[in-house]
Design an enzyme around this catalytic site. Structure first.
Site, short mmCIF file in Angstrom:
data_model
loop_
_atom_site.label_atom_id
_atom_site.label_comp_id
_atom_site.label_asym_id
_atom_site.label_seq_id
_atom_site.Cartn_x
_atom_site.Cartn_y
_atom_site.Cartn_z
N ALA A 1 0.86 -1.18 0.00
CA ALA A 1 0.00 0.00 0.00
C ALA A 1 0.89 1.23 0.00
CB ALA A 1 -0.87 -0.01 1.25
N GLY A 2 0.60 2.13 -0.90
CA GLY A 2 1.33 3.40 -0.93
C GLY A 2 0.41 4.46 -0.36
N ASP B 1 14.76 11.88 2.26
CA ASP B 1 14.14 10.77 2.99
C ASP B 1 14.87 9.47 2.66
OD1 ASP B 1 12.43 9.48 4.67
OD2 ASP B 1 10.70 9.54 3.33
N LYS C 1 2.20 1.69 -9.34
CA LYS C 1 1.59 2.43 -8.24
C LYS C 1 0.31 3.04 -8.77
CE LYS C 1 5.56 3.86 -5.50
NZ LYS C 1 6.22 4.97 -4.85
N VAL D 1 -0.04 -0.63 -4.39
CA VAL D 1 1.12 -0.89 -5.25
C VAL D 1 0.96 -2.32 -5.74
CG1 VAL D 1 3.63 -0.95 -5.40
CG2 VAL D 1 2.52 0.62 -3.79
O1 ACK Z 1 8.81 -4.16 1.05
P1 ACK Z 1 7.95 -4.30 -0.14
O2 ACK Z 1 7.69 -5.63 -0.70
O3 ACK Z 1 8.53 -3.35 -1.30
O4 ACK Z 1 6.59 -3.50 0.08
C1 ACK Z 1 6.62 -2.23 -0.46
C2 ACK Z 1 5.31 -1.96 -1.18
O5 ACK Z 1 5.56 -2.08 -2.57
C3 ACK Z 1 4.75 -0.57 -0.89
O6 ACK Z 1 5.68 0.40 -1.29
C4 ACK Z 1 6.84 -2.56 -2.78
N1 ACK Z 1 7.39 -1.89 -3.95
C5 ACK Z 1 7.36 -0.58 -4.24
N2 ACK Z 1 7.97 -0.36 -5.42
C6 ACK Z 1 8.38 -1.57 -5.89
C7 ACK Z 1 9.08 -2.00 -7.05
N3 ACK Z 1 9.48 -1.12 -7.98
N4 ACK Z 1 9.33 -3.30 -7.20
C8 ACK Z 1 8.92 -4.17 -6.25
N5 ACK Z 1 8.28 -3.84 -5.13
C9 ACK Z 1 8.00 -2.55 -4.96
C10 ACK Z 1 7.66 -2.26 -1.56
#
Ligand code: ACK
Length: 830
Positions: free
Chosen positions: A476-477, A593, A500, A482
Site C-alpha cells: 500500500a502506498g 528521505d 503504483k 502498489v
Molecule cells: O517491502 P515491499 O515488498 O517493497 O513492500 C513495499 C510496497 O511495494 C509498498 O511500497 C513494494 N514496492 C514498491 N515499489 C516496488 C518496485 N518497484 N518493485 C517491487 N516492489 C516494490 C515495496
C-alpha cells in the site's frame, strides 16, 4: 562442469570449475608411480563400458612403520594459482581388524610439489609440501564388506598460491587400509558474462581464498562507457558487486544484453530536381531488424555541416525544398525501429538546378534577386525558429518548444503517444548544435512548471493502459495500492513492472503530488535509481509504472535474511546506494528521505534508490514526525541541521546515508531502537552517535561516524564514499578488522555508567524480560549476579559463557545498549 548455486535469495550466478585432472576420465595409463613397489597398487578394474577405473589401494595394517608413496604425473595448473583437489576413497575401520589395532591407521597424507616441467618427478619425498592429513568421515567394517556396501568418502582441499607452471601430488600411507577411487584436480573461474552491457571475460579466481579480483568489462558492440564497468571475481568463482555500466550509442537500444538497430540505408537515388528542391527515394535497409517506423533524413549545404535540417518521413521518398539554386547538398538517411535508430547512411551529394542567365549584361540581376529572396527566406526561417523557441502561449518556456520539435508525432497501438506534429513528415532545424536532444544533466523541479501535467509529460512517457497487466497487490502506498504486473509495449519484450495506482476519488492536489514523483523519477537514468517506465494519465486509474524489484524494500529484505550475507555482499549493496546518491547529488537533487525502507533491491542484490516526492516527500513516510516548526521529518535518519532549521542538502543526505549504512550492517535494526524521537534529537545534539553494529568492519563504522559529523562540511561527499567503498571491495582484507565488542558500546556512551540503576531489579528479571531466562543460572554462576556486573559484559564474555547462538548474543548485547542509552538520555539535560 558448472553448478547452479541453489539459493533462496535468488542470487543466480554460474560457478565454473575447470578440471586439470580427473582420474575417472583418463582412458589409458595414469602414469602414477608407487614407492616402494609393494605399497600402493593399482587395481585393474573396468566399468560397465570396459573403461579402466583407476583405483589405487594399500592395506599394510599389520606391519610396523609403513611409508608408502603414490606420486601422480605432472599436472599443469593452466595459469591458475589456487587449485582444488577432490578425493574419493574408502577406508577400513581399524576396530574391525582383530589384531591390527596396534599398527592400523585411519588417515593418510596428501602432499604437493611445484615445478615448471616434468623434471621434478625424481625429487625426494621430503621435498614435498604437506597439504593435509586426510581422515575418513565414514570407515567401513567387515560387515560392510559382507554387504558389499562401501562407504565412499569425499574430501576436498585447496592449495595456493601456486607460482610455477604445474605440480605433482603425492599420497602417503602410514599403515591404513585405503582404496583411492578417484582424484579430481580443478580450479575455479568466473565464467564470461555480459552485465550492464559490458562483457567480462572468463577469469581465473585469485590465489587467496578471500581475494576478490577486480575485472574491467568491455562495452558490447554499439555501446559506450557511461561509468567504467567493473565486477569482482570471488575465490568461489562468483561475480560480485557490479559497478558502472555501458550505454547503447545514440540510435541503438538495449535488447537482450546487446545494442541492436536497423542497418544503414545503402541505396539512395535522386528523383526530380528543381532549382529549389531535390526529391530522393531509397530502399529499406538490408537488415531492418524489426518494423521500420520512420526514416530520418539529415541534409545540409555542402561545407555547411553546422547548419543542417532534419526531415522525418514514414515513406521512402522525400522532397527537400527551399534550397539554393545551383548548390550542392549532402544527404544522409537512417531508419528507426522499435529498437531505436540505425546508423546514418553514407553521404549522398546532389545539386539543385542552376538559375539560367537571360543575357550577359543582365546576368547579375537574377542572382541578386535569388540571393535576396534566399536571404529573406533564410531570415524568415531563422526568425520563425527563434520565435517558436522563445514565445510560448502558456509561458512554458524553452523546454516545451524544444519538446515540440524533438518528439515526432507517432502513435501506435501499444506504445507511447507524444506531442502532435505534422502527421507524416516533420522538419527540425539545427544550428551550431543548438538544439540538443537528451542529456539533461540537472534536475528540474517540477514545481517550476505552471502546469504539473506538462511536467509529467515532459519527463515521463504516456503508456496505454491496455499494455499493462496487473497481477497482484504487493503493498500500500500513500496514494493507493502498489501492484506487480507486466508491461508489454509493441516491439519490446514484456517486462515485469511495479505499478503504483492513484485511488479513486482523489483531489487535484493528490493527483499532482502522485504524478510529481514520476516527473522527478523520469529525469533520472542510473543503475542505482529506480527506473520509470512511464505513466498512465489518459485513463483511470492513474498509474506510475516502474521496473520491478524482486526483493522489495531493503529494510524488510534484510530483516528477513538476518545474518545471511557476506560482508562483501553488504558492502556491494552500500556501494550501489552510494553510487545512486552520487548521481542524484550531481544532478542537484536532494532526497530528504534516504532510509533503507526507501531503497529497493532486486534479485541480483542490486539496490536502487526510490521514493521521490514533492511536498509530500515526508508526509507519506510513517517515520516522519512533525517538528516544532511544523514540518514532518524522519528524525532518526535526518541530520541535525535539517531537523533544527530545515537545511536539507546533499550533506544532510550523507548523514542519512550513514544511518542507512548502519541499518544495512545491522540487518534492518531500527536506528536508536525504541528511544523516542525527542531523546534521539537530544542524544545526537549532545554528541552521542549510534554504536557500531555487531561484527561490523571498523572501516565501515568509521565511514558512518564521518557521515555523522556535526559540521556538514566535514562529512564526506558521495563520490568520496563511492571511492572509499570501491577501495574496500578491491581489498577485502581491509574489512577483516572488526570494531571490537567493548568499544562498540562505549562509542555511543561518552560516559560509562552502571546499567542497573533501577530498570531491572535482578539479572534474572532482566534476562526473563528479554526471553533469555535460560541463561540466568550461567550468568549467576560466573559472577554476573548484579546489573552493575552485567554492564561490563562483552561479546567475548557471552561466547565464553556458552551463549553461542548469534541471535541470542545480539538480543543480549542490544538490550544492554538500549538500557545504557536510556540511562544516558536520562542524564542529558532537557
Ligand atoms: O517491502 P515491499 O515488498 O517493497 O513492500 C513495499 C510496497 O511495494 C509498498 O511500497 C513494494 N514496492 C514498491 N515499489 C516496488 C518496485 N518497484 N518493485 C517491487 N516492489 C516494490 C515495496
Amino acid at each position: 562442469m558448472f553448478v547452479i548455486r541453489p539459493s533462496s535469495l535468488t542470487v543466480f550466478f554460474l560457478l565454473f570449475s575447470v578440471n586439470l585432472l580427473d582420474s575417472r576420465t583418463v582412458m589409458g595409463d595414469l602414469g602414477w608411480i608407487a614407492y616402494p613397489k609393494n605399497g600402493w597398487e593399482e587395481i585393474g578394474e573396468v566399468d560397465e563400458n570396459y573403461a579402466p577405473i583407476h583405483t589405487y589401494q594399500v592395506c599394510k595394517v599389520m606391519e610396523q612403520n609403513q611409508n608408502n608413496w603414490l606420486l601422480t604425473s605432472w599436472i599443469s595448473n593452466e595459469g591458475a594459482s589456487r587449485i582444488f583437489i577432490e578425493l574419493k576413497f574408502t577406508l577400513r575401520d581399524c576396530n574391525s581388524l582383530p589384531g591390527g589395532l596396534g599398527t592400523c591407521k585411519e588417515t593418510f597424507n596428501m602432499y604437493y610439489f611445484e615445478s615448471d616441467d616434468e623434471d621434478g618427478r625424481n625429487i625426494k619425498e621430503n621435498q614435498y609440501i604437506k597439504i593435509d592429513t586426510i581422515a575418513a568421515d565414514e570407515s567401513f567394517t567387515e560387515l560392510d564388506l559382507g554387504d558389499r556396501v562401501m562407504k565412499l568418502n569425499t574430501e576436498v582441499r585447496d592449495v595456493g598460491p601456486l607460482t610455477k607452471k604445474g605440480f605433482y601430488l603425492a599420497f602417503q600411507d602410514v599403515g591404513a587400509c585405503i582404496a583411492l577411487v578417484s582424484v579430481r584436480v580443478y580450479y575455479k573461474k568466473c565464467p564470461s558474462v555480459i552485465r550492464n552491457l559490458a562483457r567480462f571475460p572468463d577469469t581465473i579466481t585469485g590465489a587467496d581464498s578471500s581475494q576478490l579480483l577486480e575485472v574491467s568489462g568491455v562495452c558490447v558492440n554499439h555501446s559506450v562507457t557511461d561509468e567504467a564497468p567493473k565486477m569482482h571475481c570471488s575465490a568461489e568463482g562468483e561475480w560480485l558487486v557490479p559497478i558502472g555500466k555501458c550505454l547503447c550509442k545514440a540510435g541503438y537500444e538495449e535488447k537482450n544484453n546487446t545494442c541492436q538497430a536497423p542497418s544503414p540505408v545503402s541505396s539512395v537515388k535522386k528523383g526530380k530536381i528543381t532549382k529549389n528542391s531535390i526529391s530522393l527515394s531509397w530502399q529499406e535497409p538490408d537488415r531492418p531488424n524489426g518494423i521500420i517506423l520512420e526514416y530520418e533524413i539529415k541534409y545540409f549545404e555542402k561545407d555547411q555541416e553546422m547548419s543542417y535540417t532534419i526531415i522525418k518521413s514514414k515513406e521512402t521518398t522525400i522532397t527537400a525544398d527551399g534550397l539554393k539554386p545551383g548548390s550542392a547538398y549532402v544527404f544522409q538517411i537512417r531508419a528507426r525501429t522499435a529498437a531505436g535508430y540505425g546508423g546514418f547512411s553514407r553521404r549522398f551529394e546532389f545539386e539543385t538546378s542552376p538559375v539560367l542567365a537571360a543575357s550577359s549584361d543582365q546576368s547579375q540581376i537574377p542572382i541578386i534577386v535569388v540571393s535576396v529572396t534566399v536571404g529573406v527566406i533564410l531570415l524568415a526561417v531563422v526568425i520563425g525558429f527563434l520565435l517558436s523557441g522563445s514565445c510560448c502561449d502558456h509561458g512554458c518556456g524553452w523546454a516545451s518548444s524544444l519538446r515540440a520539435v524533438a518528439y515526432p508525432s507517432l502513435t501506435w497501438r501499444c506504445g507511447y503517444s507524444k506531442a502532435k506534429q505534422d502527421p507524416e513528415e516533420e522538419k527540425m532545424h539545427f544550428h551550431n548544435g543548438h538544439i540538443k536532444l537528451p542529456g539533461v544533466r540537472t534536475y528540474i523541479d517540477p514545481h517550476t512548471y505552471e502546469d504539473p501535467n506538462q511536467a509529467v509529460h515532459e519527463f515521463a512517457k504516456e503508456i496505454e493502459a491496455s499494455c499493462i497487466t496487473i497481477e497482484r497487490v504487493i503493498g500500500a502506498g500513500e496514494f493507493g495500492e502498489v501492484c506487480s504486473g507486466r508491461l508489454k509495449l509493441q516491439g519490446k519484450r514484456e517486462l515485469p513492472v511495479a505499478i503504483k495506482t492513484l485511488k479513486v476519488g482523489y483531489t487535484e492536489k493528490q493527483r499532482r503530488d502522485f504524478l510529481g514523483e514520476a516527473s522527478i523519477m523520469g529525469q533520472f537514468d542510473h543503475p542505482n535509481i529506480i527506473h520509470l517506465e512511464g505513466v498512465v494519465t489518459k485513463s483511470k486509474p492513474v498509474m506510475i509504472v516502474t521496473e520491478y524489484m524482486e526483493n522489495g524494500s531493503l529494510d524488510t529484505f534484510l530483516k528477513k535474511n538476518d545474518g545471511q550475507f557476506t560482508v562483501i555482499q553488504l558492502v556491494g549493496m552500500l556501494r550501489g546506494i552510494a553510487s545512486g546518491m552520487k548521481y542524484l547529488s550531481d544532478m542537484g537533487y536532494v532526497h530528504r528521505d534516504l532510509a533503507a525502507r526507501n531503497i529497493l533491491i532486486n534479485s541480483n542484490l542490486v539496490c536502487k534508490v526510490s521514493d521521490f516526492g514533492l511536498s509530500r516527500v515526508l508526509e507519506d513516510d510513517p517515520e516522519a514526525a512533525y517538528t516544532t516548526r511544523g514540518g514532518k521529518i524522519p528524525i532518526r535518519w535526518t541530520a541535525p541541521e535539517a531537523i533544527a532549521f530545515r537545511k536539507f542538502t546533499s550533506a544532510s543526505d550523507v548523514w542519512s546515508y550513514g544511518i542507512v549504512m548502519w541499518e544495512v550492517m545491522s540487518y534492518g535494526e531500527r536506528p536508536y531502537w525504541e528511544m523516542t524521537n525527542q531523546d534521539v534529537i537530544k542524544a545526537v545534539e549532545e554528541g552521542y552517535r549510534l554504536p557500531s553494529p555487531m561484527d561490523c568492519p571498523a572501516a565501515l563504522y568509521q565511514l558512518m561516524l564521518d557521515c555523522w559529523q556535526k559540521d556538514r562540511n566535514s562529512r564526506p561527499k558521495f563520490d568520496e564514499i563511492v571511492s572509499m567503498l570501491d577501495k574496500l571491495i578491491r581489498n577485502p582484507s581491509s574489512l577483516k578488522t572488526l570494531v571490537n565488542a567493548s568499544s562498540r558500546v562505549s562509542n555511543l556512551l561518552v560516559e560509562h555508567s552502571p546499567v542497573g540503576s533501577g530498570a531491572y531489579r535482578s539479572v534474572g528479571e532482566w534476562l526473563e524480560a528479554i526471553k533469555m531466562g535460560r541463561y540466568t543460572e550461567i550468568f549467576m554462576e560466573n559472577g554476573y549476579s548484579s546489573m552493575d556486573a552485567v554492564a561490563q559484559v562483552t561479546l567475548e564474555d557471552l561466547r565464553r559463557l556458552g551463549v553461542t547462538l548469534v541471535g541470542h548474543q545480539k538480543k543480549i548485547m542490544n538490550s544492554l545498549q538500549e538500557m545504557k542509552v536510556q540511562l544516558v538520555n536520562g542524564m542529558v539535560p532537557l
